[in-house]
Design an enzyme around this catalytic site. Structure first.
Site, PDB file in Angstrom:
ATOM      1  CG  HIS A  97     -48.245 -39.684 -99.699  1.00 32.29           C
ATOM      2  ND1 HIS A  97     -49.292 -39.037-100.303  1.00 32.29           N
ATOM      3  CD2 HIS A  97     -47.919 -40.709-100.517  1.00 32.29           C
ATOM      4  CE1 HIS A  97     -49.584 -39.648-101.436  1.00 32.29           C
ATOM      5  NE2 HIS A  97     -48.781 -40.674-101.591  1.00 32.29           N
ATOM      6  CG  PHE A 122     -42.041 -28.330-111.425  1.00 34.22           C
ATOM      7  CD1 PHE A 122     -41.679 -27.667-110.255  1.00 34.22           C
ATOM      8  CD2 PHE A 122     -42.532 -29.622-111.317  1.00 34.22           C
ATOM      9  CE1 PHE A 122     -41.801 -28.285-109.011  1.00 34.22           C
ATOM     10  CE2 PHE A 122     -42.649 -30.237-110.078  1.00 34.22           C
ATOM     11  CZ  PHE A 122     -42.293 -29.555-108.927  1.00 34.22           C
ATOM     12  NE  ARG A 136     -44.340 -19.503-101.617  1.00 31.65           N
ATOM     13  CZ  ARG A 136     -44.420 -18.981-100.398  1.00 31.65           C
ATOM     14  NH1 ARG A 136     -45.607 -18.839 -99.791  1.00 31.65           N
ATOM     15  NH2 ARG A 136     -43.313 -18.590 -99.772  1.00 31.65           N
TER      16      ARG A 136
HETATM   17  N1  LIG Z   1     -51.520 -35.151-100.876  1.00 34.14           N
HETATM   18  C1  LIG Z   1     -51.539 -34.613-102.144  1.00 34.14           C
HETATM   19  C2  LIG Z   1     -51.626 -35.400-103.288  1.00 34.14           C
HETATM   20  N2  LIG Z   1     -51.690 -36.756-103.186  1.00 34.14           N
HETATM   21  C3  LIG Z   1     -52.171 -37.606-104.283  1.00 34.14           C
HETATM   22  C4  LIG Z   1     -51.108 -37.933-105.327  1.00 34.14           C
HETATM   23  O1  LIG Z   1     -50.765 -36.799-106.114  1.00 34.14           O
HETATM   24  C5  LIG Z   1     -51.650 -39.008-106.270  1.00 34.14           C
HETATM   25  O2  LIG Z   1     -52.819 -38.525-106.904  1.00 34.14           O
HETATM   26  C6  LIG Z   1     -51.970 -40.284-105.541  1.00 34.14           C
HETATM   27  O3  LIG Z   1     -50.837 -40.713-104.814  1.00 34.14           O
HETATM   28  C7  LIG Z   1     -52.413 -41.389-106.508  1.00 34.14           C
HETATM   29  O4  LIG Z   1     -51.396 -41.632-107.452  1.00 34.14           O
HETATM   30  N3  LIG Z   1     -51.622 -34.840-104.516  1.00 34.14           N
HETATM   31  C8  LIG Z   1     -51.539 -33.472-104.653  1.00 34.14           C
HETATM   32  O5  LIG Z   1     -51.550 -32.970-105.784  1.00 34.14           O
HETATM   33  N4  LIG Z   1     -51.450 -32.688-103.547  1.00 34.14           N
HETATM   34  C9  LIG Z   1     -51.435 -33.203-102.288  1.00 34.14           C
HETATM   35  O6  LIG Z   1     -51.339 -32.429-101.295  1.00 34.14           O
HETATM   36  C1  LIG Z   2     -48.926 -34.571 -99.847  1.00 32.46           C
HETATM   37  C2  LIG Z   2     -49.781 -35.649 -99.306  1.00 32.46           C
HETATM   38  O1  LIG Z   2     -49.920 -36.727 -99.861  1.00 32.46           O
HETATM   39  C3  LIG Z   2     -50.348 -35.401 -97.959  1.00 32.46           C
HETATM   40  O2  LIG Z   2     -51.101 -34.203 -98.013  1.00 32.46           O
HETATM   41  C4  LIG Z   2     -51.241 -36.536 -97.500  1.00 32.46           C
HETATM   42  O3  LIG Z   2     -51.503 -36.291 -96.130  1.00 32.46           O
HETATM   43  P1  LIG Z   2     -50.943 -37.331 -95.039  1.00 32.46           P
HETATM   44  O4  LIG Z   2     -49.419 -37.282 -95.118  1.00 32.46           O
HETATM   45  O5  LIG Z   2     -51.449 -36.796 -93.703  1.00 32.46           O
HETATM   46  O6  LIG Z   2     -51.498 -38.698 -95.373  1.00 32.46           O
END
Ligand SMILES: Nc1c(NC[C@H](O)[C@H](O)[C@H](O)CO)[nH]c(=O)[nH]c1=O
Ligand SMILES: CC(=O)[C@@H](O)COP(=O)(O)O
Length: 159
Positions: A97, A122, A136
């Site tokens: 993900h 960005f 960071r």
């Molecule tokens: N895992 C993280 C996410 N996941 C959520 C997605 O950004 C999004 O809100 C969801 O898929 C619904 O559309 N978002 C972050 O900003 N940071 C993460 O580590």
């Molecule tokens: C960046 C993500 O969406 C991640 O942190 C979600 O965690 P997972 O890959 O263990 O479901």
């Protein structure tokens, strides 16, 4: 040059336009809020240090980094800003993900820079660990929010 070889918070004010006449939108992801709040504070501090006034900084929160795309688009369409700073923190989990959130968000923000006349900066950390994100967002490598603010001012000055 890797971030480890430069401090993200270092800038030379003599090379930066005065931001007093610019209006900024800042869209902040609520995921990893301990990180994104630090990025936001760094960005606002740098904007004001370079002349921006509080009333010209509009902040919106969105659920996650992927929603930065729509939030930035809406900010541009309704708030008459000269630049948008999109702030997020994506941290690797157990699955792929991470890859899709990072690439999707980057591509979406790139598209906004192509399709609109408002620069979208960005300011999304894409880290392997929480420690890298902490380093960071006001830690040993400085603050990417500061770097993003300086970029926003310079891009706003392009007119
Ligand atoms: N895992 C993280 C996410 N996941 C959520 C997605 O950004 C999004 O809100 C969801 O898929 C619904 O559309 N978002 C972050 O900003 N940071 C993460 O580590
Ligand atoms: C960046 C993500 O969406 C991640 O942190 C979600 O965690 P997972 O890959 O263990 O479901």
């Amino acid at each position: 040059m890797a971030t480890a070889n430069k401090n993200l918070s270092v800038y030379d004010k003599t090379t930066i336009p005065n931001a007093k006449d610019f209006r900024f939108g800042i869209v902040v992801s609520e995921w990893n809020t301990e990180i994104t709040s630090g990025l936001y504070l760094g960005a606002v501090e740098a904007l004001k240090d370079c002349g921006a006034i509080e009333e010209n900084i509009v902040k919106w929160d969105v659920p996650g980094s992927f929603e930065l795309i729509y939030g930035s688009k809406k900010m541009i369409a309704t708030q008459e800003v000269d630049a948008v700073i999109a702030i997020g923190s994506v941290i690797q989990g157990e699955t792929k993900h991470f890859d899709f959130v990072c690439s999707g968000t980057a591509q979406g923000i790139k598209d906004l820079n192509v399709l609109t006349d408002t620069p979208v900066i960005f300011c999304v950390l894409t880290d392997n660990t929480l420690q890298q994100a902490m380093d960071r967002s006001g830690g040993k490598h400085g603050n990417k929010g500061t770097e993003a603010a300086i970029a926003a001012i310079k891009m706003a000055a392009l007119g």
